[in-house]
Design a protein around this motif. Structure first.
Motif, PDB file in Angstrom:
ATOM      1  N   ALA A 168       0.861  -1.184   0.000  1.00  0.00           N
ATOM      2  CA  ALA A 168       0.000   0.000   0.000  1.00  0.00           C
ATOM      3  C   ALA A 168       0.897   1.233   0.000  1.00  0.00           C
ATOM      4  N   GLY A 169       0.308   2.380  -0.284  1.00  0.00           N
ATOM      5  CA  GLY A 169       1.095   3.614  -0.303  1.00  0.00           C
ATOM      6  C   GLY A 169       0.367   4.664  -1.104  1.00  0.00           C
ATOM      7  N   LYS A 170       0.838   5.890  -0.986  1.00  0.00           N
ATOM      8  CA  LYS A 170       0.262   7.005  -1.741  1.00  0.00           C
ATOM      9  C   LYS A 170       0.408   6.715  -3.246  1.00  0.00           C
ATOM     10  N   GLY A 171      -0.523   7.189  -4.055  1.00  0.00           N
ATOM     11  CA  GLY A 171      -0.461   6.974  -5.502  1.00  0.00           C
ATOM     12  C   GLY A 171       0.859   7.449  -6.100  1.00  0.00           C
ATOM     13  N   GLY A 172       1.376   6.667  -7.011  1.00  0.00           N
ATOM     14  CA  GLY A 172       2.571   7.056  -7.748  1.00  0.00           C
ATOM     15  C   GLY A 172       3.888   6.827  -7.023  1.00  0.00           C
ATOM     16  N   THR A 173       3.833   6.263  -5.825  1.00  0.00           N
ATOM     17  CA  THR A 173       5.082   6.082  -5.074  1.00  0.00           C
ATOM     18  C   THR A 173       5.893   4.879  -5.563  1.00  0.00           C
ATOM     19  N   ARG A 228      -4.204 -16.830 -16.215  1.00  0.00           N
ATOM     20  CA  ARG A 228      -3.060 -17.724 -15.983  1.00  0.00           C
ATOM     21  C   ARG A 228      -1.839 -17.277 -16.776  1.00  0.00           C
ATOM     22  N   SER A 229      -0.684 -17.427 -16.143  1.00  0.00           N
ATOM     23  CA  SER A 229       0.557 -17.093 -16.839  1.00  0.00           C
ATOM     24  C   SER A 229       1.636 -18.075 -16.408  1.00  0.00           C
ATOM     25  N   ASP A 230       2.830 -17.935 -16.980  1.00  0.00           N
ATOM     26  CA  ASP A 230       3.924 -18.842 -16.622  1.00  0.00           C
ATOM     27  C   ASP A 230       4.434 -18.511 -15.227  1.00  0.00           C
ATOM     28  N   GLY A 231       4.256 -19.410 -14.305  1.00  0.00           N
ATOM     29  CA  GLY A 231       4.837 -19.229 -12.968  1.00  0.00           C
ATOM     30  C   GLY A 231       3.967 -18.480 -11.987  1.00  0.00           C
ATOM     31  N   TYR A 232       2.914 -17.824 -12.470  1.00  0.00           N
ATOM     32  CA  TYR A 232       2.019 -17.108 -11.551  1.00  0.00           C
ATOM     33  C   TYR A 232       0.685 -16.860 -12.244  1.00  0.00           C
ATOM     34  N   ASP A 233      -0.332 -16.535 -11.455  1.00  0.00           N
ATOM     35  CA  ASP A 233      -1.638 -16.155 -12.000  1.00  0.00           C
ATOM     36  C   ASP A 233      -1.977 -14.748 -11.516  1.00  0.00           C
ATOM     37  N   LEU A 234      -2.959 -14.146 -12.161  1.00  0.00           N
ATOM     38  CA  LEU A 234      -3.320 -12.754 -11.824  1.00  0.00           C
ATOM     39  C   LEU A 234      -4.828 -12.629 -11.668  1.00  0.00           C
ATOM     40  N   LEU A 235      -5.227 -11.889 -10.637  1.00  0.00           N
ATOM     41  CA  LEU A 235      -6.640 -11.600 -10.394  1.00  0.00           C
ATOM     42  C   LEU A 235      -6.773 -10.090 -10.243  1.00  0.00           C
ATOM     43  N   VAL A 236      -7.680  -9.482 -11.014  1.00  0.00           N
ATOM     44  CA  VAL A 236      -7.826  -8.027 -10.948  1.00  0.00           C
ATOM     45  C   VAL A 236      -9.218  -7.675 -10.409  1.00  0.00           C
ATOM     46  N   MET A 237      -9.258  -6.926  -9.313  1.00  0.00           N
ATOM     47  CA  MET A 237     -10.541  -6.563  -8.694  1.00  0.00           C
ATOM     48  C   MET A 237     -11.328  -5.586  -9.572  1.00  0.00           C
ATOM     49  N   GLY A 238     -10.675  -4.574 -10.103  1.00  0.00           N
ATOM     50  CA  GLY A 238     -11.361  -3.546 -10.890  1.00  0.00           C
ATOM     51  C   GLY A 238     -12.044  -2.528  -9.993  1.00  0.00           C
ATOM     52  N   VAL A 263       2.324 -18.568  -7.099  1.00  0.00           N
ATOM     53  CA  VAL A 263       2.101 -17.152  -6.802  1.00  0.00           C
ATOM     54  C   VAL A 263       0.809 -16.651  -7.437  1.00  0.00           C
ATOM     55  N   LEU A 264      -0.005 -15.972  -6.632  1.00  0.00           N
ATOM     56  CA  LEU A 264      -1.168 -15.273  -7.183  1.00  0.00           C
ATOM     57  C   LEU A 264      -0.940 -13.773  -7.001  1.00  0.00           C
ATOM     58  N   ALA A 265      -0.918 -13.055  -8.119  1.00  0.00           N
ATOM     59  CA  ALA A 265      -0.817 -11.593  -8.068  1.00  0.00           C
ATOM     60  C   ALA A 265      -2.239 -11.048  -8.017  1.00  0.00           C
ATOM     61  N   VAL A 266      -2.521 -10.165  -7.056  1.00  0.00           N
ATOM     62  CA  VAL A 266      -3.874  -9.610  -6.927  1.00  0.00           C
ATOM     63  C   VAL A 266      -3.792  -8.093  -7.083  1.00  0.00           C
ATOM     64  N   ASP A 267      -4.485  -7.561  -8.080  1.00  0.00           N
ATOM     65  CA  ASP A 267      -4.523  -6.105  -8.234  1.00  0.00           C
ATOM     66  C   ASP A 267      -5.793  -5.593  -7.571  1.00  0.00           C
ATOM     67  N   ALA A 268      -5.644  -5.036  -6.368  1.00  0.00           N
ATOM     68  CA  ALA A 268      -6.789  -4.527  -5.608  1.00  0.00           C
ATOM     69  C   ALA A 268      -6.865  -3.010  -5.690  1.00  0.00           C
ATOM     70  N   ASP A 269      -6.110  -2.434  -6.626  1.00  0.00           N
ATOM     71  CA  ASP A 269      -6.162  -0.991  -6.852  1.00  0.00           C
ATOM     72  C   ASP A 269      -7.195  -0.735  -7.961  1.00  0.00           C
ATOM     73  N   PRO A 270      -8.233   0.093  -7.687  1.00  0.00           N
ATOM     74  CA  PRO A 270      -9.257   0.310  -8.723  1.00  0.00           C
ATOM     75  C   PRO A 270      -8.668   0.814 -10.040  1.00  0.00           C
ATOM     76  N   ASN A 271      -7.567   1.551  -9.937  1.00  0.00           N
ATOM     77  CA  ASN A 271      -6.879   1.988 -11.144  1.00  0.00           C
ATOM     78  C   ASN A 271      -5.833   0.917 -11.484  1.00  0.00           C
ATOM     79  N   ALA A 272      -6.343  -0.194 -12.054  1.00  0.00           N
ATOM     80  CA  ALA A 272      -5.495  -1.377 -12.221  1.00  0.00           C
ATOM     81  C   ALA A 272      -4.381  -1.175 -13.246  1.00  0.00           C
ATOM     82  N   THR A 273      -3.142  -1.374 -12.810  1.00  0.00           N
ATOM     83  CA  THR A 273      -2.011  -1.270 -13.745  1.00  0.00           C
ATOM     84  C   THR A 273      -1.027  -2.429 -13.586  1.00  0.00           C
ATOM     85  N   LEU A 274      -1.308  -3.311 -12.611  1.00  0.00           N
ATOM     86  CA  LEU A 274      -0.350  -4.397 -12.363  1.00  0.00           C
ATOM     87  C   LEU A 274      -0.174  -5.282 -13.603  1.00  0.00           C
ATOM     88  N   HIS A 275      -1.292  -5.542 -14.322  1.00  0.00           N
ATOM     89  CA  HIS A 275      -1.187  -6.401 -15.515  1.00  0.00           C
ATOM     90  C   HIS A 275      -0.234  -5.797 -16.544  1.00  0.00           C
TER      91      HIS A 275
END
Ligand SMILES: Nc1ncnc2c1ncn2[C@@H]1O[C@H](COP(=O)(O)OP(=O)(O)OP(=O)(O)O)[C@@H](O)[C@H]1O
Length: 248
Positions: A8-13, A90-100, A34-46
């Motif tokens: 967590a942290g301020k935006g853009g840090t 699904r990806s190689d070595g990890y999966d991703l879930l995006v909350m939106g 590994v499961l990567a979870v993007d719980a930031d509404p402004n999703a950019t992890l993908h």
């Protein structure tokens, strides 16, 4: 049970950058599922991971909201299928879930409760969940994500960033979930001497600093996946040292 690492942290840090490099470290070191979870509404992890985003949990909630004629068991079946077949990318070595983004109008209790259960079911499928949160920790406070083993509060080298980190830590402590350990990470800076007093005021232990990395800037600019950064890049090296401390 998966170990939960929440950022967590301020935006853009640099939260998403650090989350991506932690995922890189776990995947490259074959440290577990590994499961990567993007719980930031402004999703950019993908984007940082170089993945295409086709379905978020918010998309599922929105579609279910429009299925006025379906009964609850049909809806539940639909949600579970969409979750496993589309939202879990699904990806190689990890999966991703995006909350939106969560849209507040109307009652979303039913689909959200089903999705929360879907996430809980994943606990045994992964060794690590790396969760990129927005500053308000919405999904943690709503219980979509339960308990945090390691909380990493990210700041850049600004006083505002460090103070925001302190406030986020206070917020986290006030929420009804368990935090195993919590640390501060400062990014885009080489020396924290001038920030010492501000760092102490957060109550967080400084786990590490990640220097300004021009190669990372270049990857960001050209949309290259951060997972492809070379092992000798300054940011990758700094995150490796941080991972050596938290994944003992
Ligand atoms: N160590 C670093 N060196 C150089 N640039 C960096 C570093 N860390 C992050 N950045 C850059 O800073 C910008 C913000 O980083 P990032 O997207 O990771 O932040 P964030 O906290 O996730 O932001 P948001 O809350 O808006 O999603 C990006 O352009 C990223 O490339």
């Amino acid at each position: 049970m998966a170990k939960h690492i929440a950022l967590a942290g301020k935006g853009g840090t640099g939260k998403t950058t650090v989350a991506s490099l932690i995922i890189k470290n776990l995947v490259a070191g074959n440290k577990g599922r590994v499961l990567a979870v993007d719980a930031d509404p402004n999703a950019t992890l993908h984007e940082a991971l170089g993945m295409e985003l086709t379905c978020t949990l918010s998309d599922i909630v929105e579609t279910v909201k429009e299925q006025k004629s379906a009964d609850d068991s049909d809806r539940e079946g639909y949600i579970k299928t969409k979750f496993t077949e589309e939202a879990l990318i699904r990806s190689d070595g990890y999966d991703l879930l995006v909350m939106g983004p969560s849209r507040q109008a109307g009652c979303y209790c039913f689909p959200n409760a089903v999705l929360k259960n879907c996430i809980i079911q994943l606990e045994n499928d992964y060794d690590y969940m790396v969760i990129d949160n927005e500053a308000g920790l919405e999904h943690i406070s709503r219980g979509t994500i339960q308990d945090v083993d390691t909380m990493l509060v990210i700041s850049d080298g600004s006083v505002k960033g460090v103070r925001a980190a302190g406030r986020i830590y206070e917020l986290a402590k006030s929420l009804a979930f368990d935090i195993g350990e919590a640390y501060l990470i400062i990014t885009k800076i080489n020396d924290t001497a001038l920030l010492q007093k501000e760092i102490e005021a957060t109550g967080l232990e400084l786990l590490g600093i990640i220097p300004y990395d021009t190669q990372l800037t270049e990857y960001d600019l050209y949309g290259k996946p951060l997972l492809d950064l070379p092992e000798d890049s300054p940011a990758v090296k700094a995150v490796r040292e941080i991972c050596d401390k938290i994944f003992v």
